[in-house]
Design an enzyme around this catalytic site. Structure first.
Site, PDB file in Angstrom:
ATOM      1  CD  GLU A   1      11.217 -38.952  -4.747  1.00  0.00           C
ATOM      2  OE1 GLU A   1      10.442 -39.221  -3.823  1.00  0.00           O
ATOM      3  OE2 GLU A   1      10.847 -38.731  -5.900  1.00  0.00           O
TER       4      GLU A   1
ATOM      5  N   GLY B   1       4.828 -40.886  -1.939  1.00  0.00           N
ATOM      6  CA  GLY B   1       3.863 -41.044  -3.031  1.00  0.00           C
ATOM      7  C   GLY B   1       2.663 -41.848  -2.573  1.00  0.00           C
ATOM      8  N   GLY B   2       2.708 -43.156  -2.808  1.00  0.00           N
ATOM      9  CA  GLY B   2       1.568 -44.038  -2.541  1.00  0.00           C
ATOM     10  C   GLY B   2       0.966 -43.895  -1.150  1.00  0.00           C
TER      11      GLY B   2
ATOM     12  CD  GLU C   1       6.146 -40.965 -11.011  1.00  0.00           C
ATOM     13  OE1 GLU C   1       5.293 -40.082 -10.871  1.00  0.00           O
ATOM     14  OE2 GLU C   1       6.204 -41.976 -10.297  1.00  0.00           O
TER      15      GLU C   1
ATOM     16  CG  ASN D   1       4.262 -36.559  -5.964  1.00  0.00           C
ATOM     17  OD1 ASN D   1       3.323 -36.007  -6.530  1.00  0.00           O
ATOM     18  ND2 ASN D   1       5.228 -37.188  -6.629  1.00  0.00           N
ATOM     19  CD1 TRP D   2      -1.622 -37.068  -2.291  1.00  0.00           C
ATOM     20  CD2 TRP D   2      -3.186 -35.547  -2.831  1.00  0.00           C
ATOM     21  NE1 TRP D   2      -2.312 -36.743  -1.143  1.00  0.00           N
ATOM     22  CE2 TRP D   2      -3.280 -35.822  -1.449  1.00  0.00           C
ATOM     23  CE3 TRP D   2      -4.072 -34.627  -3.396  1.00  0.00           C
ATOM     24  CZ2 TRP D   2      -4.226 -35.194  -0.630  1.00  0.00           C
ATOM     25  CZ3 TRP D   2      -5.000 -34.005  -2.586  1.00  0.00           C
ATOM     26  CH2 TRP D   2      -5.079 -34.293  -1.216  1.00  0.00           C
ATOM     27  CE  LYS D   3       4.347 -40.798  -7.275  1.00  0.00           C
ATOM     28  NZ  LYS D   3       5.178 -41.935  -7.621  1.00  0.00           N
TER      29      LYS D   3
ATOM     30  CG  HIS E   1       8.750 -36.994  -9.190  1.00  0.00           C
ATOM     31  ND1 HIS E   1       8.580 -38.164  -9.890  1.00  0.00           N
ATOM     32  CD2 HIS E   1       8.505 -37.278  -7.894  1.00  0.00           C
ATOM     33  CE1 HIS E   1       8.240 -39.116  -9.030  1.00  0.00           C
ATOM     34  NE2 HIS E   1       8.182 -38.606  -7.815  1.00  0.00           N
TER      35      HIS E   1
ATOM     36  CB  SER F   1       8.708 -47.801  -1.241  1.00  0.00           C
ATOM     37  OG  SER F   1       8.468 -48.038  -2.621  1.00  0.00           O
TER      38      SER F   1
ATOM     39  N   GLY G   1       7.432 -46.147  -6.105  1.00  0.00           N
ATOM     40  CA  GLY G   1       6.203 -46.841  -6.490  1.00  0.00           C
ATOM     41  C   GLY G   1       6.384 -48.332  -6.677  1.00  0.00           C
TER      42      GLY G   1
HETATM   43  C1  PEP Z   1       7.260 -40.227  -5.102  1.00  0.00           C
HETATM   44  O1  PEP Z   1       6.276 -40.082  -5.780  1.00  0.00           O
HETATM   45  O2  PEP Z   1       8.052 -39.291  -5.040  1.00  0.00           O
HETATM   46  C2  PEP Z   1       7.445 -41.478  -4.378  1.00  0.00           C
HETATM   47  C3  PEP Z   1       8.502 -41.582  -3.627  1.00  0.00           C
HETATM   48  O3  PEP Z   1       6.502 -42.477  -4.526  1.00  0.00           O
HETATM   49  P1  PEP Z   1       6.308 -43.770  -3.585  1.00  0.00           P
HETATM   50  O4  PEP Z   1       6.323 -43.276  -2.156  1.00  0.00           O
HETATM   51  O5  PEP Z   1       4.990 -44.329  -3.976  1.00  0.00           O
HETATM   52  O6  PEP Z   1       7.442 -44.686  -3.853  1.00  0.00           O
END
Ligand code: PEP
Length: 265
Positions: free
Chosen positions: A182, A249-250, A97, A9-11, A95, A228, A188
């Site tokens: 999640e 994500g990251g 966010e 997930n590039w956000k 999600h 993470s 994040g």
């Molecule tokens: C996400 O965006 O769904 C996520 C899990 O981010 P991260 O891996 O950065 O915690």
């Protein structure tokens, strides 16, 4: 046998040029991967270009959100039809966010996790039905905040997100669902839910699916863990019996990291 789904997930990251460069670098890295499905979820503006770039590869593309109507006066929204039109096969729904947790601000939360975008279980459900009707495969995100976990309410919150978010779908649709667990406090932040607890919650989600849609659907659907995930912890998480992939994500922003996570599946 459930094939693990590793989704990036590039956000709100990467221009069109950066997105296409990433895909071109990722392709040779994952060309020999056989035991995982690989998914990239770029921003809306990069979808068309990424859709073209993945054409001769096993990489699939998903969107980060969707609206439930096909067309109309909905400024700023994107319809399911528009996503399939540019080559999306998956879509992330709910999600954290994008879920509404108005006013919930906890130490360590990134600003986006303070979530001012107003999603609810009801809007998740509308998006889910629209996505399925358009032929998209939904990834529905569920998870508790730190306050909810500390109050001992994590399981209850997650069960109600699953029940209400997935209301009205058939057993057959449930069998091909992806649910991403999640924990909001692990997104994040660098904090990971420890592996036994991530496995326990993912197993609890599968049991909830069995109660709602039957054992056969629960055994076919996939539960991802997200929060993470990085090359250092991916193998352990992905080797758990109830964890069928990762939503990343990251660590999905860098080709070597994302490729390493895919290879550890
Ligand atoms: C996400 O965006 O769904 C996520 C899990 O981010 P991260 O891996 O950065 O915690």
């Amino acid at each position: 046998m459930r094939v693990p789904l590793i989704a990036g997930n590039w956000k709100m990251h990467k221009t069109v040029g950066e997105a296409v460069d990433f895909i071109n670098q990722l392709k040779p890295e994952v060309a020999d991967v056989k035991n995982a499905e690989i998914l990239i979820c770029p921003t809306f503006t990069a979808l068309y270009a990424v859709g073209q770039a993945i054409k001769d590869s096993k990489i699939e593309m998903g969107a980060q959100d969707v609206f439930w109507n096909t067309k109309g006066a909905y400024t700023g929204e994107i319809s399911p039809l528009m996503l399939t039109d540019v080559g999306c096969t998956y879509v992330i729904i709910g999600h954290s966010e994008t879920r509404g947790r108005f006013g919930v601000v906890e130490e360590g939360m990134t600003p986006a996790l303070q979530a001012y975008f107003g999603g609810t279980d009801e809007s998740v459900n509308k998006k889910l039905h629209a996505a399925i009707a358009a032929g998209l495969k939904p990834i529905v995100c569920v998870g508790e905040t730190l306050a909810e976990r500390n109050a001992g309410k994590a399981d209850e919150i997650i069960q109600s997100q699953v029940k209400n978010g997935l209301a009205g779908i058939t057993q057959e649709q449930a069998a091909s669902m992806v649910i991403a667990y999640e924990p909001v406090w692990a997104i994040g932040t660098g904090e990971t839910c420890d592996t036994p607890e991530a496995e326990r919650v993912c197993g609890m989600i599968r049991k909830t699916m069995a109660t709602l849609f039957g054992e056969s659907a629960a055994q076919s659907m996939r539960v991802q863990y997200g929060g993470s995930v990085k090359p250092a912890n991916a193998k352990e998480l992905l080797s758990q019996p109830n964890i069928d992939g990762a939503l990343v994500g990251g660590a999905a922003l860098k080709v070597p990291d994302f490729a390493a996570i895919v290879k550890s599946a």
